[in-house]
Motif scaffolding. Structure first.
Motif, short mmCIF file in Angstrom:
data_model
loop_
_atom_site.label_atom_id
_atom_site.label_comp_id
_atom_site.label_asym_id
_atom_site.label_seq_id
_atom_site.Cartn_x
_atom_site.Cartn_y
_atom_site.Cartn_z
N PRO A 1 0.92 -1.03 0.01
CA PRO A 1 0.05 0.08 -0.01
C PRO A 1 0.84 1.31 0.11
O PRO A 1 2.02 1.27 0.70
CB PRO A 1 -0.83 -0.09 1.51
CG PRO A 1 -0.86 -1.50 1.75
CD PRO A 1 0.53 -2.07 1.15
N ALA A 2 0.59 2.25 -0.67
CA ALA A 2 1.21 3.54 -0.73
C ALA A 2 1.24 4.22 0.46
O ALA A 2 2.46 4.83 0.66
CB ALA A 2 0.34 4.32 -1.88
N LYS A 3 0.57 4.01 1.60
CA LYS A 3 0.51 4.80 2.81
C LYS A 3 1.12 3.94 3.97
O LYS A 3 0.73 4.32 5.07
CB LYS A 3 -0.91 5.34 3.03
CG LYS A 3 -1.42 6.31 2.03
CD LYS A 3 -2.66 6.84 2.36
CE LYS A 3 -3.38 7.86 1.31
NZ LYS A 3 -4.67 8.29 1.70
N VAL A 4 1.68 2.90 3.60
CA VAL A 4 2.06 1.83 4.91
C VAL A 4 3.22 2.57 5.51
O VAL A 4 3.43 2.12 6.79
CB VAL A 4 2.98 0.54 4.14
CG1 VAL A 4 3.99 0.83 3.26
CG2 VAL A 4 2.88 -0.50 5.17
N GLY A 5 3.96 3.48 4.98
CA GLY A 5 5.20 4.23 5.77
C GLY A 5 6.40 3.44 5.54
O GLY A 5 6.59 2.38 5.41
N LYS A 6 7.29 4.56 5.62
CA LYS A 6 8.82 3.90 5.36
C LYS A 6 9.39 3.10 6.45
O LYS A 6 10.04 1.95 5.91
CB LYS A 6 9.79 5.07 5.17
CG LYS A 6 9.24 5.85 3.69
CD LYS A 6 10.16 7.14 3.58
CE LYS A 6 9.86 7.51 2.22
NZ LYS A 6 10.96 8.96 1.76
N GLU A 7 9.05 3.22 7.45
CA GLU A 7 9.40 2.35 8.62
C GLU A 7 9.14 0.69 8.64
O GLU A 7 9.78 -0.13 8.48
CB GLU A 7 8.97 2.71 10.16
CG GLU A 7 9.49 4.17 10.67
CD GLU A 7 8.80 5.26 9.81
OE1 GLU A 7 9.26 6.43 9.90
OE2 GLU A 7 7.79 5.09 9.16
N MET A 8 7.48 0.72 7.91
CA MET A 8 6.90 -0.57 7.74
C MET A 8 7.59 -1.10 6.56
O MET A 8 7.91 -2.39 6.60
CB MET A 8 5.62 -0.43 7.82
CG MET A 8 5.04 -1.93 7.70
SD MET A 8 5.52 -3.15 8.75
CE MET A 8 4.13 -2.75 9.95
N LEU A 9 7.89 -0.47 5.84
CA LEU A 9 8.59 -0.81 4.41
C LEU A 9 9.96 -1.34 4.79
O LEU A 9 10.26 -2.47 4.23
CB LEU A 9 8.83 0.13 3.28
CG LEU A 9 7.42 0.57 2.54
CD1 LEU A 9 7.84 1.96 1.61
CD2 LEU A 9 6.98 -0.61 1.70
N LEU A 10 10.60 -0.84 5.56
CA LEU A 10 12.21 -1.27 6.06
C LEU A 10 11.86 -2.71 6.71
O LEU A 10 12.57 -3.61 6.59
CB LEU A 10 12.88 -0.52 6.67
CG LEU A 10 13.58 0.76 6.08
CD1 LEU A 10 14.00 1.99 7.00
CD2 LEU A 10 14.58 0.23 4.96
N LEU A 11 10.90 -2.73 7.65
CA LEU A 11 10.81 -3.98 8.35
C LEU A 11 10.54 -5.06 7.56
O LEU A 11 10.95 -6.21 7.51
CB LEU A 11 9.55 -3.70 9.42
CG LEU A 11 9.82 -2.99 10.53
CD1 LEU A 11 8.72 -2.82 11.51
CD2 LEU A 11 10.92 -3.69 11.48
N ILE A 12 9.60 -4.71 6.33
CA ILE A 12 9.19 -5.78 5.64
C ILE A 12 10.28 -6.35 4.83
O ILE A 12 10.61 -7.64 4.42
CB ILE A 12 8.15 -5.36 4.53
CG1 ILE A 12 6.67 -5.34 5.16
CG2 ILE A 12 8.00 -6.29 3.18
CD1 ILE A 12 5.78 -4.20 4.51
N LEU A 13 11.41 -5.37 4.21
CA LEU A 13 12.32 -6.09 3.49
C LEU A 13 13.41 -6.75 4.42
O LEU A 13 13.86 -7.68 3.90
CB LEU A 13 13.07 -4.37 2.88
CG LEU A 13 12.23 -3.76 1.88
CD1 LEU A 13 13.23 -2.70 1.39
CD2 LEU A 13 11.86 -4.71 0.78
N TYR A 14 13.72 -6.17 5.43
CA TYR A 14 14.48 -6.92 6.48
C TYR A 14 14.09 -8.36 6.92
O TYR A 14 14.72 -9.41 6.86
CB TYR A 14 15.01 -6.52 7.60
CG TYR A 14 16.24 -5.23 7.06
CD1 TYR A 14 17.56 -5.61 7.04
CD2 TYR A 14 15.83 -3.84 6.95
CE1 TYR A 14 18.55 -4.79 6.69
CE2 TYR A 14 17.12 -3.08 6.68
CZ TYR A 14 18.26 -3.53 6.41
OH TYR A 14 19.32 -2.60 6.45
N ASP A 15 12.80 -8.27 7.08
CA ASP A 15 12.30 -9.61 7.76
C ASP A 15 11.94 -10.56 6.42
O ASP A 15 11.89 -11.63 6.63
CB ASP A 15 10.78 -9.53 8.11
CG ASP A 15 10.91 -8.65 9.64
OD1 ASP A 15 11.89 -8.58 10.16
OD2 ASP A 15 9.83 -8.29 10.19
N ALA A 16 11.87 -9.99 5.09
CA ALA A 16 11.73 -10.69 4.07
C ALA A 16 13.04 -11.62 3.78
O ALA A 16 13.05 -12.76 3.37
CB ALA A 16 11.19 -9.87 2.62
#
Length: 201
Positions: free
Chosen positions: A131-146
């Motif tokens: 989602p466009a509004k997920v926020g950069k902090e959650m995006l980073l969490l998703i990438l590192y957890d992925a």
């Protein structure tokens, strides 16, 4: 007053539609309040058209909504196991209904804020229509957890609005050490990263 009540009653009914995704005939039910409830959105279609998946691959769909991506992957990889997660309990409920309606026994949907209920499972493919509004902090969490939840050689596929393309490129390279833009459409970009053997964080 009767007319408005009739209209409201119609809004409470499940929305249902049939669609073909990756040459798979699928049936979905959804409801108002979920993302793109009446049809498969442009970003999801673009993402699905660029995913390569083996018949025995295990996949994880982050932010599954009512399940179109994860369910399509479960059809394409019948010998794999497929987990769909969403932080919205209504989405998870509909995703599980759609898994059942499409007669899949290799998929399940669970309530999870990104990876927090995934446990130690490992996957060949992780996908997300972010989602466009997920926020950069959650995006980073998703990438590192992925990265942590991909098997060596596993792949992360995401679709984002074009406005996030440069952010994703920069952080894919930071986290995974690689980035490939698979397709940039008029509104969305599909990108892929690979967990190289030995990559950890």
């Amino acid at each position: 007053m009767a007319d408005i009540q009739t209209y409201l009653d119609s809004l409470r009914k499940d929305i249902t539609f049939d669609v073909e995704l990756r040459e798979q005939a699928l049936h979905f039910r959804s409801t108002w309040g979920l993302f793109s409830p009446r049809e498969i959105d442009e970003g999801t279609r673009l993402l699905l058209s660029h995913i390569k998946i083996a018949e025995d691959a295990d996949s994880l769909d982050i932010g599954c909504g009512y399940g179109p991506i994860g369910i399509t992957l479960a059809r394409l990889a019948p010998r794999g196991n497929h987990l769909l997660v969403d932080k919205d309990f209504v989405a998870v409920d509909y995703a599980n209904r759609n898994i059942k309606d499409n007669k899949l026994d290799n998929a399940e949907a669970v309530l999870s804020n990104a990876f927090d209920q995934v446990g130690d499972r490992q996957f060949d493919i992780i996908v997300s229509n972010i989602p466009a509004k997920v926020g950069k902090e959650m995006l980073l969490l998703i990438l590192y957890d992925a990265l942590a939840h991909l098997k060596p050689g596993g792949q992360l596929y995401v679709v984002t609005i074009n406005g996030l393309r440069k952010f994703m490129k920069r952080h894919f390279e930071e986290v995974f050490g690689n980035y490939k833009k698979l397709k940039q459409g008029s509104n969305y970009t599909v990108a892929r990263a690979i967990r190289e053997p030995g990559d950890t964080y």
